[in-house]
Scaffold this motif. Structure first.
Motif, PDB file in Angstrom:
ATOM      1  N   VAL A 238       5.362   5.860  -2.066  1.00  0.00           N
ATOM      2  CA  VAL A 238       6.117   6.352  -0.729  1.00  0.00           C
ATOM      3  C   VAL A 238       7.661   6.052  -1.266  1.00  0.00           C
TER       4      VAL A 238
ATOM      5  N   ARG B 121       0.709  -1.266   0.092  1.00  0.00           N
ATOM      6  CA  ARG B 121      -0.195  -0.385  -0.525  1.00  0.00           C
ATOM      7  C   ARG B 121       0.562   1.308  -0.310  1.00  0.00           C
ATOM      8  N   TYR B 122       2.028   1.250   0.238  1.00  0.00           N
ATOM      9  CA  TYR B 122       3.262   2.710   0.588  1.00  0.00           C
ATOM     10  C   TYR B 122       4.059   2.418  -0.609  1.00  0.00           C
ATOM     11  N   SER B 123       3.549   1.567  -1.788  1.00  0.00           N
ATOM     12  CA  SER B 123       4.376   1.727  -2.827  1.00  0.00           C
ATOM     13  C   SER B 123       4.443   3.240  -3.438  1.00  0.00           C
TER      14      SER B 123
END
Length: 254
Positions: A237, A233-235
């Motif tokens: 970032v 989900r933090y791709s």
């Protein structure tokens, strides 16, 4: 050995160093069994680095020399040429993929698919080699550019090799493919360095902008889709971190 040939040999070495990321990524995929999420995370970082090098290191250097209009036109032209070539490959056979987001076909099920994978990987290496060769000719060695290209190559080879393993392609095939592309990248770097020696500053800037456009298209069409397909989900970032890391590295180097 004539001085021009000696300089081209040195450029070959720089091209090989930039392509070393391909060999490192292939080796990592062969020696480990990383999850798709881990591979997608590295792709996110690599995409951020590639977008950063295209904009911060390449296009921004071309802008004051060639002007806004010419730089923009060259960027769009580079992106268009890459997209057309990539679309032609995708229409012929499936493009290389990690194996989870899109399964690579085996050679037995789809004869010639291995050639398509090889051509696709080689296509990705062309703009990098062009940019590196032109930069070496225009301003000499650039360690930040070299490191950025090597780092962006690692996740690409990591992902593609993971897909090759799932498609039951042999270790010999994998190592031969990436070794050949690394040598081809080095040769293209040397040729662009050698053949473009008579270009003026304006044409050099335009070629760099053209290469920047191709790199942006490559990141958008071959790296980002895979990085965000069932990735962490933090791709976003991670991609921003890769982008910011190159800015920081450029400042430290400068």
């Amino acid at each position: 050995m004539p001085e021009a040939i000696t300089a081209a040999v040195v450029a070959f070495g720089w091209g090989l160093a930039a392509a070393s990321g391909l060999l490192a990524g292939a080796a990592l995929a062969l020696l480990t069994n990383l999850s798709h999420r881990a591979i997608a995370a590295t792709m996110s970082l690599g995409a951020g680095v590639l977008l950063s090098v295209a904009s911060i290191k390449i296009a921004s250097e071309a802008l004051p020399v060639a002007g806004a209009g010419a730089t923009v036109s060259a960027i769009i032209a580079g992106a268009a040429i890459f997209s057309i070539a990539n679309a032609a490959l995708a229409a012929a056979k499936d493009r290389k993929r990690c194996g989870e987001c899109k399964q690579q076909p085996s050679e037995g099920k789809s004869p010639g698919s291995g050639t398509s994978i090889a051509l696709g990987s080689a296509l990705d290496a062309v703009p990098e080699a062009l940019v590196l060769g032109v930069t070496l000719r225009a301003s000499g060695p650039d360690l930040v550019l070299l490191l950025a290209l090597a780092l962006s190559n690692l996740p690409e080879a990591l992902s593609a090799t993971a897909g090759m393993r799932r498609a039951s392609r042999s270790i010999t095939y994998v190592l031969s493919l990436w070794s050949g592309i690394a040598l081809g990248t080095a040769m293209t770097t040397a040729l662009s360095f050698y053949l473009l020696h008579d270009l003026g500053h304006d044409w050099t800037a335009l070629l760099k902008a053209f290469g920047a456009g191709a790199l942006i298209a490559m990141a958008a069409e071959t790296m980002i889709p895979e990085a965000f397909h069932n990735g962490p989900r933090y791709s976003g970032v991670l991609a921003a971190s890769g982008f910011a890391a190159l800015i920081l590295l450029s400042e430290l180097a400068g």
